[in-house]
Write a protein that holds these residues in place. Sequence first.
Motif, PDB file in Angstrom:
ATOM      1  N   MET A 228       0.831  -1.203   0.000  1.00 45.14           N
ATOM      2  CA  MET A 228       0.000   0.000   0.000  1.00 45.14           C
ATOM      3  C   MET A 228       0.864   1.251   0.000  1.00 45.14           C
ATOM      4  O   MET A 228       0.577   2.219  -0.715  1.00 45.14           O
ATOM      5  N   PHE A 229       1.937   1.220   0.795  1.00 40.29           N
ATOM      6  CA  PHE A 229       2.840   2.368   0.851  1.00 40.29           C
ATOM      7  C   PHE A 229       3.478   2.619  -0.508  1.00 40.29           C
ATOM      8  O   PHE A 229       3.564   3.758  -0.973  1.00 40.29           O
ATOM      9  N   ARG A 230       3.925   1.536  -1.176  1.00 41.66           N
ATOM     10  CA  ARG A 230       4.563   1.692  -2.480  1.00 41.66           C
ATOM     11  C   ARG A 230       3.574   2.249  -3.496  1.00 41.66           C
ATOM     12  O   ARG A 230       3.920   3.118  -4.307  1.00 41.66           O
ATOM     13  N   ARG A 231       2.332   1.756  -3.463  1.00 38.16           N
ATOM     14  CA  ARG A 231       1.331   2.256  -4.408  1.00 38.16           C
ATOM     15  C   ARG A 231       1.089   3.739  -4.223  1.00 38.16           C
ATOM     16  O   ARG A 231       0.981   4.491  -5.204  1.00 38.16           O
ATOM     17  N   CYS A 232       1.007   4.184  -2.974  1.00 41.42           N
ATOM     18  CA  CYS A 232       0.817   5.612  -2.698  1.00 41.42           C
ATOM     19  C   CYS A 232       2.024   6.422  -3.171  1.00 41.42           C
ATOM     20  O   CYS A 232       1.884   7.484  -3.791  1.00 41.42           O
TER      21      CYS A 232
ATOM     22  N   SER B  10      14.304  -7.227  -6.414  1.00 37.48           N
ATOM     23  CA  SER B  10      13.539  -6.162  -5.758  1.00 37.48           C
ATOM     24  C   SER B  10      13.460  -4.922  -6.635  1.00 37.48           C
ATOM     25  O   SER B  10      12.385  -4.321  -6.795  1.00 37.48           O
ATOM     26  N   VAL B  11      14.588  -4.535  -7.223  1.00 33.52           N
ATOM     27  CA  VAL B  11      14.619  -3.335  -8.068  1.00 33.52           C
ATOM     28  C   VAL B  11      13.733  -3.525  -9.301  1.00 33.52           C
ATOM     29  O   VAL B  11      13.004  -2.605  -9.704  1.00 33.52           O
ATOM     30  N   LEU B  12      13.766  -4.716  -9.896  1.00 30.56           N
ATOM     31  CA  LEU B  12      12.893  -4.983 -11.046  1.00 30.56           C
ATOM     32  C   LEU B  12      11.432  -4.834 -10.663  1.00 30.56           C
ATOM     33  O   LEU B  12      10.633  -4.222 -11.393  1.00 30.56           O
TER      34      LEU B  12
ATOM     35  N   SER C 197      18.327   0.237  -2.922  1.00 30.32           N
ATOM     36  CA  SER C 197      16.991  -0.074  -2.405  1.00 30.32           C
ATOM     37  C   SER C 197      15.928   0.835  -3.023  1.00 30.32           C
ATOM     38  O   SER C 197      16.217   1.655  -3.908  1.00 30.32           O
ATOM     39  N   LEU C 198      14.717   0.692  -2.532  1.00 32.69           N
ATOM     40  CA  LEU C 198      13.593   1.482  -3.026  1.00 32.69           C
ATOM     41  C   LEU C 198      13.850   2.974  -2.914  1.00 32.69           C
ATOM     42  O   LEU C 198      13.586   3.726  -3.849  1.00 32.69           O
ATOM     43  N   ARG C 199      14.371   3.406  -1.789  1.00 33.93           N
ATOM     44  CA  ARG C 199      14.572   4.855  -1.609  1.00 33.93           C
ATOM     45  C   ARG C 199      15.593   5.407  -2.591  1.00 33.93           C
ATOM     46  O   ARG C 199      15.464   6.543  -3.070  1.00 33.93           O
TER      47      ARG C 199
ATOM     48  N   ALA D 270      16.438   8.476  -7.566  1.00 31.60           N
ATOM     49  CA  ALA D 270      16.939   8.523  -8.941  1.00 31.60           C
ATOM     50  C   ALA D 270      15.871   9.052  -9.897  1.00 31.60           C
ATOM     51  O   ALA D 270      16.157   9.867 -10.786  1.00 31.60           O
ATOM     52  N   ILE D 271      14.628   8.608  -9.705  1.00 35.99           N
ATOM     53  CA  ILE D 271      13.548   9.066 -10.580  1.00 35.99           C
ATOM     54  C   ILE D 271      13.222  10.537 -10.314  1.00 35.99           C
ATOM     55  O   ILE D 271      12.972  11.313 -11.250  1.00 35.99           O
TER      56      ILE D 271
END
Length: 275
Positions: A11-15, A58-60, A249-251, A256-257
């Motif tokens: 849910m956090f990632r979707r937000c 994970s990155v993919l 990681s995700l952060r 980067a984006i």
Amino acid sequence: MSTIFGNLCCMFRRCLFSVLSIGPIPDHIAFIMDGNRRYAKRTQISTGHRVGFSALISVLRYCYEIGVKYVTIYAFSIDNFKRKPEEVQSTMDLMKEKIDELLEEHSIVNKYGIRMNFWGNLNLLNDAVRLSVEKAMRNTSNNTGPVLSVCVAYTSTNEIAHAIEKSCCQKTEMMKRMHANGFENGVVEKNTQTMVTVVDLEMHLFSNDCPDPDIIIRTSGETRLSNFLLWQSSFSHLQNPTPLWPEFSLRHLVWAILSYQRAYPYLQNRSKKML
């Protein structure tokens, strides 16, 4: 408990990704996965590449959830064959193992319908790895989801030389057909169709069916491209975050984006001026 935590993370990632999508999302991100050996040395484990593969999965997943359509990774350079034979063999064994895992029923490849490419001089691979590579490309060729391109036994200069060779062969065959159809030598020599052009070269690059990368990320803080996608990176946003690849990681991906989104107007302007 773990299921609840996993659902909360999703849910956090979707937000987070919905907020990111307000800005331009890159179509294509390329990664130079640098720092596996340094990570192994620092953490005193036998190899960092196994941990690096977990980081890659994970990155993919994050990239595809965000909406990135193409991911390219620099897995093994032609120059890496100069390393100790036992290290090369260990890497090849791990590569085969992980490629085979990606073809399993519950893998990320099947979950997202990923089409896999392998770019490089595949004849340099041992038979076991090459057969796994060929099987992966064959089994995923009809997938319509995101595209994962793995650069293995690859350097950009080798790719360009390969494209030149293929283009010259194509033009030679064209000239033979023109002569066979009765064209005079002078006409053939002046015919622009017999000249190798940039379009011809790009048609024969390994990356011919993928857009150029919007972002190239090299982990571990290194600022070199190391013979990676030299032809395709004219307008790519180059980034060199300090984490070693297994720590990426995700952060770091989100940052980067965001960095790409800030630079996007400048990159677009430069691209238009060059057209």
